[in-house]
Design a protein around this motif. Structure first.
Motif, mmCIF file in Angstrom:
data_model
loop_
_atom_site.group_PDB
_atom_site.id
_atom_site.type_symbol
_atom_site.label_atom_id
_atom_site.label_comp_id
_atom_site.label_asym_id
_atom_site.label_seq_id
_atom_site.Cartn_x
_atom_site.Cartn_y
_atom_site.Cartn_z
ATOM 1 N N VAL A 66 -1.617 -8.932 -41.778
ATOM 2 C CA VAL A 66 -0.643 -10.017 -41.702
ATOM 3 C C VAL A 66 -1.313 -11.336 -42.048
ATOM 4 O O VAL A 66 -0.702 -12.240 -42.576
ATOM 5 N N ILE A 67 -2.598 -11.423 -41.756
ATOM 6 C CA ILE A 67 -3.312 -12.686 -41.946
ATOM 7 C C ILE A 67 -3.923 -12.724 -43.343
ATOM 8 O O ILE A 67 -4.648 -11.835 -43.734
ATOM 9 N N LEU A 70 -2.528 -6.218 -28.546
ATOM 10 C CA LEU A 70 -3.679 -6.641 -29.330
ATOM 11 C C LEU A 70 -4.265 -7.890 -28.713
ATOM 12 O O LEU A 70 -3.531 -8.805 -28.338
ATOM 13 N N ILE A 71 -5.560 -7.930 -28.599
ATOM 14 C CA ILE A 71 -6.249 -9.121 -28.132
ATOM 15 C C ILE A 71 -6.778 -9.844 -29.362
ATOM 16 O O ILE A 71 -7.523 -9.278 -30.154
ATOM 17 N N VAL A 72 -6.366 -11.084 -29.512
ATOM 18 C CA VAL A 72 -6.807 -11.906 -30.640
ATOM 19 C C VAL A 72 -7.880 -12.838 -30.119
ATOM 20 O O VAL A 72 -7.647 -13.589 -29.175
ATOM 21 N N TRP A 120 -1.304 -20.927 -32.591
ATOM 22 C CA TRP A 120 -0.279 -21.292 -33.574
ATOM 23 C C TRP A 120 0.172 -20.055 -34.341
ATOM 24 O O TRP A 120 1.380 -19.840 -34.534
ATOM 25 N N LEU A 121 -0.773 -19.250 -34.781
ATOM 26 C CA LEU A 121 -0.448 -18.059 -35.559
ATOM 27 C C LEU A 121 0.417 -17.085 -34.753
ATOM 28 O O LEU A 121 1.428 -16.587 -35.241
ATOM 29 N N ILE A 122 0.046 -16.856 -33.505
ATOM 30 C CA ILE A 122 0.792 -15.927 -32.669
ATOM 31 C C ILE A 122 2.208 -16.449 -32.413
ATOM 32 O O ILE A 122 3.179 -15.697 -32.484
ATOM 33 N N LYS A 123 2.331 -17.738 -32.114
ATOM 34 C CA LYS A 123 3.661 -18.307 -31.882
ATOM 35 C C LYS A 123 4.523 -18.238 -33.139
ATOM 36 O O LYS A 123 5.721 -17.928 -33.067
#
Length: 124
Positions: A11-12, A42-44, A54-57
């Protein structure tokens, strides 16, 4: 099935100027994983101030009806929430109260930011 924080490497696309961006073409595998009832949380992790939250939100806004965001950093309530039984029946109401979001297992992404501050929460 409750949706917890999860992202997939495909995704990234890249981190540019401290703002992660999504790959322009997500592949079918990530879509399949999103829909899977056997998906794991998943642990980021990564360096400070590179845009993980920001990415997760953003991912949550784009792929879920609601996002229940809870920050464990300097949060005195969260260690107590994870002292007892770790069952979803007990924890979900506490997470709803903390995030001010009604959690629907089929449409809500639960984001537990700075979860390392409460090690027992990682076991839940």
């Amino acid at each position: 099935m409750i949706h917890y924080v999860f992202l997939y490497e495909n995704v990234i696309n890249r981190v540019e100027r401290s703002k992660p961006t999504y790959a322009s073409n997500r592949n079918a595998q990530s879509t399949e994983l999103e829909a899977s009832p056997r998906r794991k949380p998943l642990i980021v992790n990564g360096a400070r101030q590179v845009g993980k939250t920001w990415l997760i939100k953003e991912f949550g806004k784009q792929h879920f009806k609601t996002v229940a965001y809870i920050n464990f950093d300097n949060n005195q309530r969260m260690p107590h929430a994870f002292e007892g039984a770790l069952s979803p029946e007990r924890l979900i109401p506490m997470l709803e109260a903390e995030s001010s979001v009604e959690i629907d297992p089929s449409t809500t992404l639960i984001v537990l930011d700075e979860i390392q501050e409460v090690p027992r929460a990682l076991k839940s």
